[in-house]
Design a protein around this motif. Structure first.
Motif, PDB file in Angstrom:
ATOM      1  N   ALA A   1       6.397  -7.641   4.488  1.00 39.89           N
ATOM      2  CA  ALA A   1       5.319  -8.592   4.242  1.00 39.89           C
ATOM      3  C   ALA A   1       4.996  -8.687   2.757  1.00 39.89           C
ATOM      4  N   LEU A   2       5.086  -7.575   2.054  1.00 42.47           N
ATOM      5  CA  LEU A   2       4.824  -7.580   0.613  1.00 42.47           C
ATOM      6  C   LEU A   2       5.836  -8.469  -0.104  1.00 42.47           C
ATOM      7  N   GLN A   3       7.094  -8.352   0.293  1.00 43.76           N
ATOM      8  CA  GLN A   3       8.133  -9.152  -0.358  1.00 43.76           C
ATOM      9  C   GLN A   3       8.003 -10.629   0.009  1.00 43.76           C
ATOM     10  N   ARG A   4       7.641 -10.909   1.250  1.00 44.90           N
ATOM     11  CA  ARG A   4       7.473 -12.301   1.669  1.00 44.90           C
ATOM     12  C   ARG A   4       6.289 -12.962   0.977  1.00 44.90           C
ATOM     13  N   ALA A   5       5.325 -12.146   0.543  1.00 44.61           N
ATOM     14  CA  ALA A   5       4.179 -12.686  -0.191  1.00 44.61           C
ATOM     15  C   ALA A   5       4.516 -12.988  -1.643  1.00 44.61           C
ATOM     16  N   GLY A   6       5.765 -12.749  -2.030  1.00 40.99           N
ATOM     17  CA  GLY A   6       6.183 -13.027  -3.401  1.00 40.99           C
ATOM     18  C   GLY A   6       5.865 -11.929  -4.378  1.00 40.99           C
ATOM     19  N   LEU A   7       5.538 -10.736  -3.879  1.00 37.91           N
ATOM     20  CA  LEU A   7       5.214  -9.606  -4.736  1.00 37.91           C
ATOM     21  C   LEU A   7       6.395  -8.651  -4.804  1.00 37.91           C
TER      22      LEU A   7
ATOM     23  N   PRO B   1     -14.684  17.049 -13.301  1.00 40.93           N
ATOM     24  CA  PRO B   1     -13.339  16.470 -13.218  1.00 40.93           C
ATOM     25  C   PRO B   1     -12.931  16.111 -11.803  1.00 40.93           C
ATOM     26  N   ILE B   2     -13.385  16.882 -10.806  1.00 37.22           N
ATOM     27  CA  ILE B   2     -13.038  16.553  -9.420  1.00 37.22           C
ATOM     28  C   ILE B   2     -13.599  15.187  -9.032  1.00 37.22           C
ATOM     29  N   LEU B   3     -14.886  14.965  -9.325  1.00 37.12           N
ATOM     30  CA  LEU B   3     -15.528  13.702  -8.973  1.00 37.12           C
ATOM     31  C   LEU B   3     -14.990  12.549  -9.809  1.00 37.12           C
ATOM     32  N   LEU B   4     -14.772  12.817 -11.102  1.00 32.48           N
ATOM     33  CA  LEU B   4     -14.314  11.750 -11.993  1.00 32.48           C
ATOM     34  C   LEU B   4     -12.910  11.281 -11.615  1.00 32.48           C
ATOM     35  N   VAL B   5     -12.006  12.207 -11.384  1.00 36.96           N
ATOM     36  CA  VAL B   5     -10.635  11.827 -11.026  1.00 36.96           C
ATOM     37  C   VAL B   5     -10.614  11.137  -9.667  1.00 36.96           C
ATOM     38  N   ALA B   6     -11.379  11.653  -8.698  1.00 37.23           N
ATOM     39  CA  ALA B   6     -11.421  11.011  -7.383  1.00 37.23           C
ATOM     40  C   ALA B   6     -11.950   9.587  -7.486  1.00 37.23           C
ATOM     41  N   ALA B   7     -12.968   9.377  -8.340  1.00 42.61           N
ATOM     42  CA  ALA B   7     -13.522   8.031  -8.513  1.00 42.61           C
ATOM     43  C   ALA B   7     -12.504   7.096  -9.162  1.00 42.61           C
ATOM     44  N   LEU B   8     -11.792   7.574 -10.173  1.00 46.85           N
ATOM     45  CA  LEU B   8     -10.792   6.737 -10.849  1.00 46.85           C
ATOM     46  C   LEU B   8      -9.650   6.380  -9.902  1.00 46.85           C
ATOM     47  N   VAL B   9      -9.173   7.368  -9.136  1.00 43.07           N
ATOM     48  CA  VAL B   9      -8.093   7.095  -8.195  1.00 43.07           C
ATOM     49  C   VAL B   9      -8.578   6.150  -7.096  1.00 43.07           C
ATOM     50  N   TYR B  10      -9.828   6.295  -6.681  1.00 42.58           N
ATOM     51  CA  TYR B  10     -10.384   5.383  -5.670  1.00 42.58           C
ATOM     52  C   TYR B  10     -10.399   3.947  -6.185  1.00 42.58           C
ATOM     53  N   LEU B  11     -10.845   3.766  -7.427  1.00 36.88           N
ATOM     54  CA  LEU B  11     -10.879   2.417  -7.995  1.00 36.88           C
ATOM     55  C   LEU B  11      -9.477   1.831  -8.098  1.00 36.88           C
ATOM     56  N   LEU B  12      -8.504   2.653  -8.450  1.00 39.61           N
ATOM     57  CA  LEU B  12      -7.143   2.161  -8.589  1.00 39.61           C
ATOM     58  C   LEU B  12      -6.488   1.905  -7.237  1.00 39.61           C
ATOM     59  N   ALA B  13      -6.592   2.882  -6.329  1.00 36.16           N
ATOM     60  CA  ALA B  13      -5.849   2.803  -5.075  1.00 36.16           C
ATOM     61  C   ALA B  13      -6.524   1.931  -4.022  1.00 36.16           C
ATOM     62  N   CYS B  14      -7.841   1.826  -4.085  1.00 37.87           N
ATOM     63  CA  CYS B  14      -8.560   1.127  -3.014  1.00 37.87           C
ATOM     64  C   CYS B  14      -9.266  -0.141  -3.473  1.00 37.87           C
ATOM     65  N   ARG B  15      -9.457  -0.315  -4.774  1.00 34.71           N
ATOM     66  CA  ARG B  15     -10.232  -1.455  -5.250  1.00 34.71           C
ATOM     67  C   ARG B  15      -9.489  -2.339  -6.237  1.00 34.71           C
ATOM     68  N   SER B  16      -8.222  -2.099  -6.438  1.00 37.54           N
ATOM     69  CA  SER B  16      -7.469  -2.910  -7.401  1.00 37.54           C
ATOM     70  C   SER B  16      -6.291  -3.588  -6.716  1.00 37.54           C
ATOM     71  N   GLY B  17      -5.777  -4.633  -7.358  1.00 38.08           N
ATOM     72  CA  GLY B  17      -4.615  -5.310  -6.812  1.00 38.08           C
ATOM     73  C   GLY B  17      -3.400  -4.412  -6.757  1.00 38.08           C
ATOM     74  N   ALA B  18      -3.239  -3.550  -7.774  1.00 39.19           N
ATOM     75  CA  ALA B  18      -2.112  -2.623  -7.783  1.00 39.19           C
ATOM     76  C   ALA B  18      -2.182  -1.671  -6.595  1.00 39.19           C
ATOM     77  N   GLY B  19      -3.405  -1.210  -6.263  1.00 40.96           N
ATOM     78  CA  GLY B  19      -3.561  -0.325  -5.118  1.00 40.96           C
ATOM     79  C   GLY B  19      -3.235  -1.016  -3.812  1.00 40.96           C
ATOM     80  N   VAL B  20      -3.638  -2.273  -3.681  1.00 38.31           N
ATOM     81  CA  VAL B  20      -3.325  -3.032  -2.469  1.00 38.31           C
ATOM     82  C   VAL B  20      -1.815  -3.165  -2.303  1.00 38.31           C
ATOM     83  N   ARG B  21      -1.109  -3.433  -3.402  1.00 33.89           N
ATOM     84  CA  ARG B  21       0.348  -3.579  -3.328  1.00 33.89           C
ATOM     85  C   ARG B  21       1.022  -2.249  -2.994  1.00 33.89           C
ATOM     86  N   MET B  22       0.491  -1.144  -3.529  1.00 29.90           N
ATOM     87  CA  MET B  22       1.078   0.163  -3.210  1.00 29.90           C
ATOM     88  C   MET B  22       0.911   0.480  -1.728  1.00 29.90           C
TER      89      MET B  22
END
Length: 324
Positions: A207-213, A177-198
């Motif tokens: 800058a986020l608001q000026r980009a229309g997000l 569970p430690i590795l699995l959760v860390a991998a899932l959070v990594y994909l979300l926070a570091c490799r997804s558009g949602a993570g980039v916006r966060m």
């Protein structure tokens, strides 16, 4: 035809100073974690066996998951002072409603995740400091837990108890569970558009608001993810304790913040380091194990644990200055 007059490029390229600086906090925590394991092994050689590692690491799993939840909020520049009470409330629901009526219990857990989303929306729209909002929410979580289960007790569902007792051959179960959760959070926070916006919300919301997000959507997603991870942490904790106790994770609030900082996170936001946070959480969990093996009195364990955390943070500062 290749140009023989050009010198061959160096491959692979050496990491830049900036890359080393970003990886330094997790590296320092990894060294501290290795030292903790070595100390445990010197005091109890069976620690290095699969059953021994499973026993030592089991208590760190819910803490690591809760630390990932804390990191998600800290990436947008917020801090959750209610994560400990929230995890405790989830253990209460797991030991009561999830047993008597699984559908009702599942709906309540989904409702708790939705409540976190609403909390994030209120923080953003009403411009309430996250420290105040989450601290107030912590009293709500505590009150709900006490009203459902005034004293520790109850039993967890059979499937949850089976997960807590699962021991595969040749592999420490808590690592999965430690590795699995860390991998899932990594994909979300570091490799997804949602993570980039966060992370953009935490580092440069203008800058986020000026980009229309939408900064509101980014904060709502962060709070939703935090709530989901908090529920997962509570379920894992309930699987280990076999019951519910709203105060069972009261220490998680500050320990999760420490785990994020040890792993390379920042109070200013804009940083997401799931693997570093996992290492920091395991390190903090192992500190308690070492102190128990050394027979340090319970009254002194918190103080000694604080000294060890400060020593690791001091090492991080020194390494950061050297790489600056």
């Amino acid at each position: 035809m290749a140009d023989l007059t050009r010198p061959p490029a160096l491959s692979p390229a050496l990491p830049t100073r900036a890359e080393l600086r970003r990886a330094a906090p997790a590296a320092v925590s990894a060294v501290a974690m290795a030292v903790m394991v070595a100390v445990c092994a010197s005091l109890q050689p069976d620690v290095l066996t699969v059953p021994g590692l499973s026993l030592v690491l089991s208590a760190t799993v819910p803490l690591v998951i809760a630390a990932q939840a804390q990191m998600t909020l800290m990436s947008v520049g917020d801090i959750d002072l209610g994560i400990g009470a929230f995890v405790g409330l989830v253990t209460v629901i797991a030991a009561t409603s999830l047993v008597s009526s699984p559908v009702t219990g599942a709906l309540i857990l989904l409702g708790l995740v939705a409540a976190y989303t609403v909390l994030g929306v209120l923080v953003h729209l009403r411009r309430v400091p996250s420290l105040i909002a989450t601290l107030g929410a912590s009293f709500v979580w505590m009150g709900l837990g006490l009203s459902v289960l005034p004293t520790p007790g109850g039993t967890t569902p059979a499937w949850l108890a089976a997960f807590g007792a699962w021991q595969p051959a040749g592999f420490p179960a808590p690592l999965l569970p430690i590795l699995l959760v860390a991998a899932l959070v990594y994909l979300l926070a570091c490799r997804s558009g949602a993570g980039v916006r966060m992370r953009a919300l935490g580092s440069n919301p203008v800058a986020l608001q000026r980009a229309g997000l939408s900064p509101l959507a980014a904060r709502a997603v962060a709070y939703t993810v935090t709530g989901a991870l908090g529920v997962l942490s509570g379920l894992v904790l309930a699987s280990q304790t076999g019951g519910g106790d709203v105060s069972s994770a009261s220490s998680y609030t500050l320990m999760t913040v420490a785990a994020v900082i040890l792993g390379g996170g920042s109070f200013r936001g804009g940083a997401a380091v799931p693997w570093g946070v996992a290492i920091g959480g395991v390190t903090l969990g192992l500190v308690s194990v070492v102190l128990s093996l050394l027979d340090v009195p319970t009254a002194l364990q918190s103080a000694v644990q604080g000294v060890i955390v400060l020593a690791v943070l001091a090492g991080r500062v020194v390494v950061g200055k050297v790489l600056r």
